[in-house]
Design an enzyme around this catalytic site. Sequence first.
Site, PDB file in Angstrom:
ATOM      1  N   CYS A   1       6.144  -5.322   0.405  1.00 40.68           N
ATOM      2  CA  CYS A   1       6.289  -4.001  -0.202  1.00 40.68           C
ATOM      3  C   CYS A   1       6.235  -2.893   0.862  1.00 40.68           C
ATOM      4  O   CYS A   1       7.167  -2.779   1.635  1.00 40.68           O
ATOM      5  CB  CYS A   1       5.256  -3.824  -1.307  1.00 40.68           C
TER       6      CYS A   1
ATOM      7  N   GLU B   1       0.760 -11.790  -2.906  1.00 41.93           N
ATOM      8  CA  GLU B   1      -0.698 -11.992  -2.764  1.00 41.93           C
ATOM      9  C   GLU B   1      -1.430 -11.820  -4.091  1.00 41.93           C
ATOM     10  O   GLU B   1      -2.607 -12.142  -4.195  1.00 41.93           O
ATOM     11  CB  GLU B   1      -1.266 -11.039  -1.703  1.00 41.93           C
TER      12      GLU B   1
ATOM     13  N   ARG C   1      13.216   3.010  -0.070  1.00 40.80           N
ATOM     14  CA  ARG C   1      11.829   3.131  -0.538  1.00 40.80           C
ATOM     15  C   ARG C   1      11.814   3.531  -2.011  1.00 40.80           C
ATOM     16  O   ARG C   1      12.678   4.294  -2.449  1.00 40.80           O
ATOM     17  CB  ARG C   1      11.156   4.186   0.331  1.00 40.80           C
TER      18      ARG C   1
ATOM     19  N   HIS D   1       4.788  -8.470  -4.425  1.00 43.59           N
ATOM     20  CA  HIS D   1       3.435  -8.727  -3.925  1.00 43.59           C
ATOM     21  C   HIS D   1       3.036 -10.189  -4.154  1.00 43.59           C
ATOM     22  O   HIS D   1       2.411 -10.503  -5.168  1.00 43.59           O
ATOM     23  CB  HIS D   1       2.431  -7.831  -4.663  1.00 43.59           C
TER      24      HIS D   1
ATOM     25  N   GLY E   1       0.868  -1.176   0.000  1.00 45.25           N
ATOM     26  CA  GLY E   1       0.000   0.000   0.000  1.00 45.25           C
ATOM     27  C   GLY E   1       0.897   1.215   0.000  1.00 45.25           C
ATOM     28  O   GLY E   1       1.784   1.320  -0.834  1.00 45.25           O
TER      29      GLY E   1
HETATM   30  N1  GLN Z   1       6.058   2.911  -2.529  1.00 43.87           N
HETATM   31  C1  GLN Z   1       5.161   2.481  -1.503  1.00 43.87           C
HETATM   32  C2  GLN Z   1       5.560   3.035  -0.143  1.00 43.87           C
HETATM   33  O1  GLN Z   1       6.470   3.743  -0.010  1.00 43.87           O
HETATM   34  C3  GLN Z   1       5.084   0.988  -1.438  1.00 43.87           C
HETATM   35  C4  GLN Z   1       4.410   0.449  -2.679  1.00 43.87           C
HETATM   36  C5  GLN Z   1       3.653  -0.825  -2.461  1.00 43.87           C
HETATM   37  O2  GLN Z   1       3.412  -1.278  -1.347  1.00 43.87           O
HETATM   38  N2  GLN Z   1       3.217  -1.387  -3.551  1.00 43.87           N
HETATM   39  O3  GLN Z   1       4.927   2.747   0.837  1.00 43.87           O
END
Ligand code: GLN
Length: 203
Positions: free
Chosen positions: A80, A185, A109, A183, A48
């Site tokens: 993620c 999932e 990140r 991911h 997310g």
């Molecule tokens: N770039 C998002 C973040 O910094 C992570 C992206 C993702 O979970 N798909 O939280």
Amino acid sequence: MSPTIGVLALQGDVREHLSALERLGADTLAVRRPSELEACDAIVLPGGESTTMIKLARIFDVLDPLAERVRAGMPAFGTCAGMILLADRLRDGAPGQTTIGGLDVTVRRNAFGRQVDSFEGPVTVRGLDRPVHGVFIRAPWVEQAGPDVEVLASVGVTGPRPDEVGDRIVAVRQGPLMATSFHPEVGDDDRVHGLFVDLVRQQ
Ligand code: GLN
């Protein structure tokens, strides 16, 4: 007895994680409140947006209890944004961005940069006999890992910048903690979740 595995359900792809865990026979719970966290033996921190997830966790009074449970040894699996939340050290975070921590890693990140913002491809994961289909969406990578961290997967990066050439760590395990940049999932291959469920059952 089958373990109860929670999925932090403040934001992100919660439903897909719950389905994968249920297909593997775990009892699941969507976690928004401290009482729900208490009912869990383990937790998944979904993908997310990590800054939003931390903010919401604070608003819902679940951030401190979560950090305490992770510190006390509760198994946790971050995907993620969830990987970012479990990192002890963060690069390229938003100003003032904090993490829950627990994993002795430095995570960058949005690491894969603009050209390869989001991509998919096979990822060889330690402990699995065939590669998984990795879906990376503005994903982080592990830039540095401490001595107790087991690298489960890396991917080759051939970006335009010199520092983007080489292997980047995209899945790790340290004791009861696991994290992937991608991911698992997405789709119906539950094998990476299976590694986590096995880890939970071994506790
Ligand atoms: N770039 C998002 C973040 O910094 C992570 C992206 C993702 O979970 N798909 O939280």
